[in-house]
Design a protein around this motif. Structure first.
Motif, PDB file in Angstrom:
ATOM      1  N   ALA A 131       0.833  -1.207   0.000  1.00 29.34           N
ATOM      2  CA  ALA A 131       0.000   0.000   0.000  1.00 29.34           C
ATOM      3  C   ALA A 131       0.867   1.257   0.000  1.00 29.34           C
ATOM      4  O   ALA A 131       0.604   2.224  -0.721  1.00 29.34           O
ATOM      5  N   ARG A 132       1.940   1.218   0.810  1.00 29.35           N
ATOM      6  CA  ARG A 132       2.818   2.399   0.914  1.00 29.35           C
ATOM      7  C   ARG A 132       3.568   2.636  -0.405  1.00 29.35           C
ATOM      8  O   ARG A 132       3.764   3.777  -0.811  1.00 29.35           O
ATOM      9  N   VAL A 133       3.990   1.558  -1.079  1.00 32.26           N
ATOM     10  CA  VAL A 133       4.692   1.710  -2.361  1.00 32.26           C
ATOM     11  C   VAL A 133       3.767   2.399  -3.369  1.00 32.26           C
ATOM     12  O   VAL A 133       4.183   3.341  -4.070  1.00 32.26           O
ATOM     13  N   ARG A 134       2.511   1.980  -3.424  1.00 29.65           N
ATOM     14  CA  ARG A 134       1.564   2.594  -4.379  1.00 29.65           C
ATOM     15  C   ARG A 134       1.356   4.075  -4.040  1.00 29.65           C
ATOM     16  O   ARG A 134       1.313   4.934  -4.923  1.00 29.65           O
ATOM     17  N   ALA A 138       2.606   7.488  -6.410  1.00 33.97           N
ATOM     18  CA  ALA A 138       1.699   8.583  -6.781  1.00 33.97           C
ATOM     19  C   ALA A 138       2.247   9.919  -6.269  1.00 33.97           C
ATOM     20  O   ALA A 138       2.210  10.935  -6.981  1.00 33.97           O
ATOM     21  N   GLN A 139       2.790   9.924  -5.040  1.00 36.68           N
ATOM     22  CA  GLN A 139       3.294  11.183  -4.445  1.00 36.68           C
ATOM     23  C   GLN A 139       4.436  11.787  -5.250  1.00 36.68           C
ATOM     24  O   GLN A 139       4.563  13.012  -5.323  1.00 36.68           O
ATOM     25  N   VAL A 140       5.278  10.937  -5.827  1.00 34.95           N
ATOM     26  CA  VAL A 140       6.430  11.474  -6.574  1.00 34.95           C
ATOM     27  C   VAL A 140       6.137  11.615  -8.070  1.00 34.95           C
ATOM     28  O   VAL A 140       7.041  11.889  -8.857  1.00 34.95           O
ATOM     29  N   GLY A 141       4.873  11.417  -8.455  1.00 33.93           N
ATOM     30  CA  GLY A 141       4.478  11.699  -9.835  1.00 33.93           C
ATOM     31  C   GLY A 141       4.807  10.607 -10.833  1.00 33.93           C
ATOM     32  O   GLY A 141       4.916  10.881 -12.033  1.00 33.93           O
ATOM     33  N   LEU A 142       4.972   9.360 -10.357  1.00 32.86           N
ATOM     34  CA  LEU A 142       5.144   8.232 -11.283  1.00 32.86           C
ATOM     35  C   LEU A 142       3.813   7.494 -11.404  1.00 32.86           C
ATOM     36  O   LEU A 142       2.889   7.729 -10.629  1.00 32.86           O
ATOM     37  N   GLN A 160      15.397  10.014 -10.453  1.00 30.77           N
ATOM     38  CA  GLN A 160      15.521  10.752  -9.201  1.00 30.77           C
ATOM     39  C   GLN A 160      14.217  10.673  -8.405  1.00 30.77           C
ATOM     40  O   GLN A 160      14.236  10.602  -7.172  1.00 30.77           O
ATOM     41  N   ARG A 161      13.086  10.630  -9.079  1.00 31.51           N
ATOM     42  CA  ARG A 161      11.800  10.464  -8.384  1.00 31.51           C
ATOM     43  C   ARG A 161      11.749   9.113  -7.669  1.00 31.51           C
ATOM     44  O   ARG A 161      11.229   9.007  -6.560  1.00 31.51           O
ATOM     45  N   ILE A 162      12.302   8.070  -8.314  1.00 31.69           N
ATOM     46  CA  ILE A 162      12.337   6.748  -7.669  1.00 31.69           C
ATOM     47  C   ILE A 162      13.206   6.831  -6.397  1.00 31.69           C
ATOM     48  O   ILE A 162      12.838   6.327  -5.343  1.00 31.69           O
ATOM     49  N   GLY A 163      14.368   7.491  -6.525  1.00 33.18           N
ATOM     50  CA  GLY A 163      15.261   7.653  -5.370  1.00 33.18           C
ATOM     51  C   GLY A 163      14.584   8.415  -4.240  1.00 33.18           C
ATOM     52  O   GLY A 163      14.753   8.092  -3.058  1.00 33.18           O
ATOM     53  N   ILE A 164      13.792   9.430  -4.592  1.00 36.42           N
ATOM     54  CA  ILE A 164      13.089  10.212  -3.575  1.00 36.42           C
ATOM     55  C   ILE A 164      12.006   9.350  -2.909  1.00 36.42           C
ATOM     56  O   ILE A 164      11.853   9.366  -1.682  1.00 36.42           O
ATOM     57  N   ALA A 165      11.277   8.568  -3.717  1.00 33.07           N
ATOM     58  CA  ALA A 165      10.247   7.688  -3.139  1.00 33.07           C
ATOM     59  C   ALA A 165      10.880   6.708  -2.151  1.00 33.07           C
ATOM     60  O   ALA A 165      10.352   6.472  -1.067  1.00 33.07           O
ATOM     61  N   ALA A 190      13.633  22.174 -12.077  1.00 32.62           N
ATOM     62  CA  ALA A 190      12.588  22.912 -11.361  1.00 32.62           C
ATOM     63  C   ALA A 190      11.459  21.980 -10.923  1.00 32.62           C
ATOM     64  O   ALA A 190      10.911  22.137  -9.821  1.00 32.62           O
ATOM     65  N   GLN A 191      11.152  20.975 -11.758  1.00 34.30           N
ATOM     66  CA  GLN A 191      10.090  20.025 -11.386  1.00 34.30           C
ATOM     67  C   GLN A 191      10.467  19.264 -10.112  1.00 34.30           C
ATOM     68  O   GLN A 191       9.647  19.088  -9.209  1.00 34.30           O
ATOM     69  N   VAL A 192      11.718  18.815 -10.050  1.00 31.56           N
ATOM     70  CA  VAL A 192      12.147  18.041  -8.883  1.00 31.56           C
ATOM     71  C   VAL A 192      12.173  18.938  -7.635  1.00 31.56           C
ATOM     72  O   VAL A 192      11.744  18.537  -6.553  1.00 31.56           O
ATOM     73  N   ILE A 193      12.646  20.173  -7.796  1.00 31.35           N
ATOM     74  CA  ILE A 193      12.671  21.096  -6.647  1.00 31.35           C
ATOM     75  C   ILE A 193      11.251  21.380  -6.161  1.00 31.35           C
ATOM     76  O   ILE A 193      10.974  21.354  -4.953  1.00 31.35           O
ATOM     77  N   ASN A 194      10.323  21.642  -7.088  1.00 35.04           N
ATOM     78  CA  ASN A 194       8.939  21.890  -6.678  1.00 35.04           C
ATOM     79  C   ASN A 194       8.362  20.686  -5.947  1.00 35.04           C
ATOM     80  O   ASN A 194       7.647  20.830  -4.957  1.00 35.04           O
ATOM     81  N   MET A 195       8.701  19.499  -6.440  1.00 33.85           N
ATOM     82  CA  MET A 195       8.196  18.288  -5.795  1.00 33.85           C
ATOM     83  C   MET A 195       8.756  18.160  -4.373  1.00 33.85           C
ATOM     84  O   MET A 195       8.027  17.833  -3.433  1.00 33.85           O
TER      85      MET A 195
END
Ligand code: SF4
Length: 320
Positions: A131-134, A138-142, A160-165, A190-195
């Motif tokens: 549940a947490r992976v799903r 979604a939170q990191v925009g994948l 980088q989004r995967i690394g952040i998740a 800028a997208q990663v910073i905004n996230m």
């Protein structure tokens, strides 16, 4: 102000690098006597040239390194000398986002198992992990259909989004962002910073944002520390530092930031540093910046300047 989340007191991180001609052990002093506090939900920017020790500070705080000296106090508990077993509960509260999103992801693991790994290590029940992976994806925009793919199938920004998740899986209170956008295309940065900003607003994390990109640090940080040769030389709230910098090194560093307004740029003088950067192996006594400072006096080569509060919240280490 709130109680600090982390107190860093006179942190030292030395690395052995062989012997000198007299057979005495040489040490590279990557970090030497750095002190500052980190408060809940703040972003603290750490800037300085390559090799100044800023990444080493981040790694020592999350206890990837065991400090040579000084203290790291996490929510009132001294975690400096905890062994591997005792430090584990704190590790899950302190995470790191790395500069190179590809090198930090195991190419043989799927996105799902990469994000799940920290939770599996902490023996979180499988249903909660799924549940947490799903939720994290979604939170990191994948997308959910990315979960069964491998890192090489993604762009740099997506990696980088995967690394952040993965870093957020255990709901950390503190995240070291080590040059998190420097390997990405400008259009993605800028997208990663905004996230990162949105995630901080949702989850209330504290960031240590390590970067040489002074414009980005100004955008994202609440307070900023400037490091030179393993020492913190100036620290202040972000607008105070950028508008009223006092240390000669900070002034030189900031003078190199490009200015978009051509009129303003024409009025601004770039300070070009002369002289050599001393070796962090057995550095000379006195101010670490003395060999390049245009205001250097005899006292600067003899005594290390203390960090003093020159106005509320603005700290400076300089004999001037
Ligand atoms: Fe320059 Fe002296 Fe200040 Fe160091 S202490 S920055 S050498 S003026």
């Amino acid at each position: 102000m709130d109680q600090p989340l982390i107190e860093v007191k006179s942190l030292q991180m030395y690395f052995p690098v062989g012997n000198n001609i007299f057979g005495r052990r040489k040490q590279l002093k990557a970090v030497d006597g750095v002190s500052f506090d980190l408060y809940p939900a703040e972003t603290f920017g750490l800037v300085g040239e390559s090799g100044c020790g800023k990444t080493t500070v981040g790694r020592a705080l999350v206890r990837l390194y065991r400090p040579t000296g000084g203290r790291i106090i996490y929510r009132g508990t001294d975690i400096t000398d905890l062994d591997e077993k005792a430090v584990q509960p704190y590790r899950s509260k302190m995470q790191m986002i790395f500069q190179d999103p590809y090198a930090s992801l195991n190419p043989r693991m799927t996105v799902s198992s990469i994000i799940a790994e920290p939770m599996a290590l902490q023996q979180v029940p499988q249903a909660d992990i799924d549940a947490r992976v799903r939720e994290l994806v979604a939170q990191v925009g994948l997308k959910q259909d990315h979960l069964n793919r491998y890192p090489h199938e993604f762009s740099g920004g997506q990696r980088q989004r995967i690394g952040i998740a993965r870093a957020l899986a255990m709901r950390p209170e503190f995240v070291v962002c080590d040059e998190p956008i420097s390997a990405l295309d400008v259009s993605i940065q800028a997208q990663v910073i905004n996230m990162l900003e949105e995630l901080q607003a949702q989850m209330g994390m504290t960031y240590l944002f390590v970067s040489h990109d002074l414009s980005m640090v100004r955008h994202i940080s609440h307070r900023v520390g400037v490091m030179y040769l393993g020492h913190m030389v100036e620290l202040a709230e972000v607008e105070e530092l950028y508008s009223n910098m006092q240390h000669p090194y900070t002034q030189a560093l900031m003078s190199a930031v490009p200015i978009a307004d051509p009129d303003l740029a024409a009025q601004t003088r770039r300070i070009v540093l002369q002289g050599d950067v001393p070796q962090p192996i057995d550095p000379p006594p006195g101010c670490p910046f003395a060999s390049r400072c245009r205001y250097c006096k005899p006292v600067c080569r003899e005594a290390m300047p203390d960090m003093r509060e020159i106005s509320p919240g603005h700290f400076l280490a300089c004999h001037l």
